[in-house]
Scaffold this active site. Structure first.
Site, PDB file in Angstrom:
ATOM      1  CD  GLU A  76       6.934 -26.109 -37.511  1.00 29.91           C
ATOM      2  OE1 GLU A  76       5.992 -25.986 -37.940  1.00 29.91           O
ATOM      3  OE2 GLU A  76       7.696 -26.687 -36.718  1.00 29.91           O
ATOM      4  CG  ASP A  77      11.584 -23.906 -39.684  1.00 25.41           C
ATOM      5  OD1 ASP A  77      10.812 -24.171 -38.563  1.00 25.41           O
ATOM      6  OD2 ASP A  77      12.039 -24.599 -40.478  1.00 25.41           O
TER       7      ASP A  77
END
Ligand code: MN
Length: 735
Positions: A76-77
């Site tokens: 996600e990051d």
């Protein structure tokens, strides 16, 4: 600051056999890729995955879950993709990370409130493994614990989502401790002022409440001892602020009026008999409030919670609640599914026992199902991974509009269904769709979490082929509606043509009649129709005969005088007579003769032969097209039932010759073609064409085109060919 060694020692305390290497590798990978990132607090980002892993370790989950906790935000990051996770950590962890990443997207996308129910279902629909729920809850719990550095709006949004989605899921899974903490944190961040006021109010009374609790605890303990009832401990608690706040709001009462502001809890050794013994002691000390007694041991709650609840009134008139349960019940009340998980596994030691994990999966499904409505869970499971799979919504799929609104659709739904679910006008003008930013065919099946954007064009309309690509009744009925509108227009056009043609036969100026609105309306009214257009449509559908319309226009005398049938005998060119018998009207439908003015033609697809069963279809510009009833196209045409007319072969003296192609399958021997053509010639039938071929598997294929009068004649020809030695099969070829 928490360190990986803390996490590992928590894991090994509970699971001495755990694969510590895996956890260390996950840690190093996470540390490498989150390097340089910080949280809103300014601390290194890595703290977050570490704390999540720690929560999971405390829940005694397996090393795969703990490792996934460490890796959960990597895709996600950071720049890491799922394939890399799969290469380095295998299918199981990558599947879990993928599940978590998808759920993270939901939060980003669902900007609209008022759809908590749907978002909750969507989250549940995306959960494919029991562990995804537990890791997601741990992730959310840590985020909620560390919200103070976020902006108030963001805190409020995340808190609301926690109350709407994650706390109810924790509750359903029986995770009492998780739920309480999530709710209290959400309350604190969502309504900071009310939280402070209530906390202050409760704190002001705390010394008095604690003294009362100490007193109650002491009394219970000494009475239990006196009566020799075994117990592990007696606890006292002041009601949690969130549930207190809810109660005050809901019942519109003041703090003093809350009867269960304080409660005592007796934990007994693991035999439910002890609970009932303790209950009798409590009821012996104080007077119970009869309607407040609940036996959740005899009848456990849906989320498997077990306990005895009773409210009693102490000497001073002070009411309070006493909860009684065994240690195991208490553990399950606090940890819920996580506790089941642990019991199942510790009883086994390994992952090998599918049956018991399957049971766990079923437990989770049973717990979560009341949050949704759905069918029974899939019964069979093949291996360990399979046994953790959830499919809570076998029937539904959830997708987003580009604005973040969640749309619930049946499985198999396509962008067309989606477009109609948004608005019928969007469906009617839909020309294309993008899913997750990519143009896709309209027949594409929508998957959970897809963002669907519908492309529309002002003057575009539904196609009838859309009916093959929709599953919702809303879309289906709108498309049908549109098609019938379109067919009506076609029928009006056809009706106008037919009436014009008939008018000319009677030497009536068609233009003049059609533009005479009053006259057209008068005739329409005669048929019980209100408008001229309806009359034309009725002619087009074949329900009203143009000849009769002209009769009404001219009046009986002029009609008889101008009738071309009186003037000149005409023949039906195609030899087919249309009969006004609509399918479904039954046998007593009227048979009308002399409708040869209807345009009639044989369908090219099946070339029906006199004597064969036939059916008519009113087609724009072509009048009635006659098909063989067995023609493969007839089924499709039957969709428009009101355009189907019964037709029958008109009696005729003239013998009309028609070419029909026949295919004979034969053994591959010499003289087959001659044998067949001789047989045909013997029954005095013309042959227009004949050719022989041999198939790859050495079968003779002989095609002959014969000239026949009717079906009977054809049957005779087919019979003759069949009797030729070496012939295997004979069939008519539709051309
Ligand atoms: Mn996270």
């Amino acid at each position: 600051m928490i360190r990986i060694d803390d996490v590992i020692s928590t894991v090994t305390d509970n699971r001495p056999q755990a694969d510590v290497d895996l956890i260390r590798r996950a840690y190093l990978f996470s540390a490498l890729h989150h390097k340089g990132q910080t949280r809103a607090s300014g601390e290194p980002y890595l703290i977050h995955p570490l704390e999540v892993a720690q929560i999971l370790a405390e829940m005694r989950l397996d090393e795969v879950s703990v490792s996934t906790g460490l890796l959960h935000d990597v895709v996600e990051d950071t720049l890491v993709d799922l394939d890399t996770i799969r290469e380095q950590f295998g299918d199981e962890i990558s599947m879990l990370v993928d599940g978590l990443t998808k759920i993270a997207h939901i939060s980003d996308l669902s900007k609209e409130r008022q759809q908590a129910e749907n978002v909750r279902k969507m989250v549940l629909a995306m959960i494919t493994d029991v562990r995804v729920v537990l890791i997601k809850l741990a992730d959310r719990l840590h985020n909620m614990r560390t919200m103070q550095y976020l902006k108030p709006e963001k805190r409020a949004r995340i808190s609301q989502e926690t109350l709407d989605i994650y706390a109810p899921i924790a509750h359903r899974l029986g995770m009492g401790k998780m739920r309480s903490e999530l709710e209290d944190l959400a309350f604190q961040n969502l309504h900071p002022d009310e939280y402070k006021r209530l906390a202050k109010e409760v704190d002001a009374r705390r010394p008095e409440l604690e003294a009362a609790l100490d007193n109650i605890k002491g009394t219970i303990e000494s009475k239990l001892r006196e009566n020799e009832v075994p117990f592990v401990r007696v606890e006292g608690r002041v009601k949690r602020l969130f549930s207190l706040w809810k109660k005050l709001n809901k019942q519109k009462i003041r703090l003093e009026q809350v009867y269960d502001l304080i409660a005592a809890r007796i934990i007994t050794p693991n035999d439910k008999k002890n609970c009932y013994l303790a209950l009798s002691v409590v009821h012996d000390i104080w007077t119970p409030v009869p309607e407040r007694f609940k036996d959740w041991i005899g009848i456990p709650r849906d989320n498997l919670y077990q306990s005895l609840h009773t409210s009693v009134i102490a000497g001073g008139g002070q009411a309070f609640e006493v909860q009684i349960r065994t240690e195991e019940m208490h553990h399950i009340a606090e940890e819920g599914v996580a506790a089941h998980w642990k019991y199942k596994e510790s009883a086994l030691g390994t992952h090998d026992d599918d049956e018991s994990l399957d049971e766990l999966r079923r437990t989770v499904e049973r717990l979560l199902l009341p949050l949704v409505e759905t069918t029974e869970a899939n019964e069979n499971s093949e291996d360990f991974l399979e046994s953790l799979k959830l499919d809570l919504f076998p029937k539904d799929v959830y997708a987003f509009t580009p604005m973040g609104k969640v749309m619930q659709l049946p499985r198999g739904a396509t962008p067309i269904d989606f477009a109609y679910a948004v608005h019928s006008a969007v469906g009617d003008t839909c020309t294309g769709a993008k899913i997750n930013g990519r143009i896709v065919p309209l027949r594409t099946e929508i998957k959970n979490g897809d963002v669907v954007e519908i492309l529309t064009t002002q003057n575009s309309h539904p196609g009838s082929d859309w009916l093959n690509h929709v599953v919702t009744s809303r879309a289906r009925s709108r498309i049908r509606h549109w098609i019938s509108l379109q067919q009506r227009q076609e029928s009006i056009d056809l009706g106008r043509k037919l009436l014009e043609r008939e008018a000319e036969r009677f030497r009536v100026t068609a233009k003049k009649l059609l533009s005479n609105e009053q006259e057209m309306k008068r005739i329409a009214n005669d048929y019980g129709l209100s408008r001229a257009e309806d009359l034309l449509a009725s002619i087009g559908y074949g329900k009203t005969l143009p000849r009769n319309v002209i009769a009404k226009h001219l009046g009986p005398e002029r009609f008889a005088e101008l009738d071309p049938e009186k003037r000149q005998e005409t023949r039906i060119s195609s030899g087919v007579k249309a009969v006004r018998k609509f399918i479904g009207l039954g046998d007593d439908a009227i048979v009308v003769k002399g409708v040869d003015n209807l345009l009639i033609s044989r369908a090219r697809c099946c070339n029906p032969l006199r004597g064969e069963e036939i059916i008519g279809y009113i087609s724009l510009g072509k009048g009635v097209v006659v098909h063989n009833r067995r023609c493969k196209n007839v089924n499709q045409l039957m969709v428009n039932r009101d355009r189907i007319v019964e037709v029958e072969w008109a009696k005729t003296d003239r013998e009309e010759i028609q070419s029909v192609q026949i295919l004979a399958t034969t053994e591959n021997r010499t003289g087959m073609l001659a044998g067949i053509t001789n047989a045909i010639a013997e029954i005095k039938t013309g042959i227009r064409d004949a050719r022989a071929n041999v198939s790859k598997d050495d079968i003779g294929l002989i095609e002959v085109t014969v000239e026949v009068y009717d079906k009977k004649h054809l049957d005779k020809v087919v019979g003759a060919i069949r009797h030729v030695p070496g012939v295997i099969a004979v069939e008519r070829v539709n051309t």
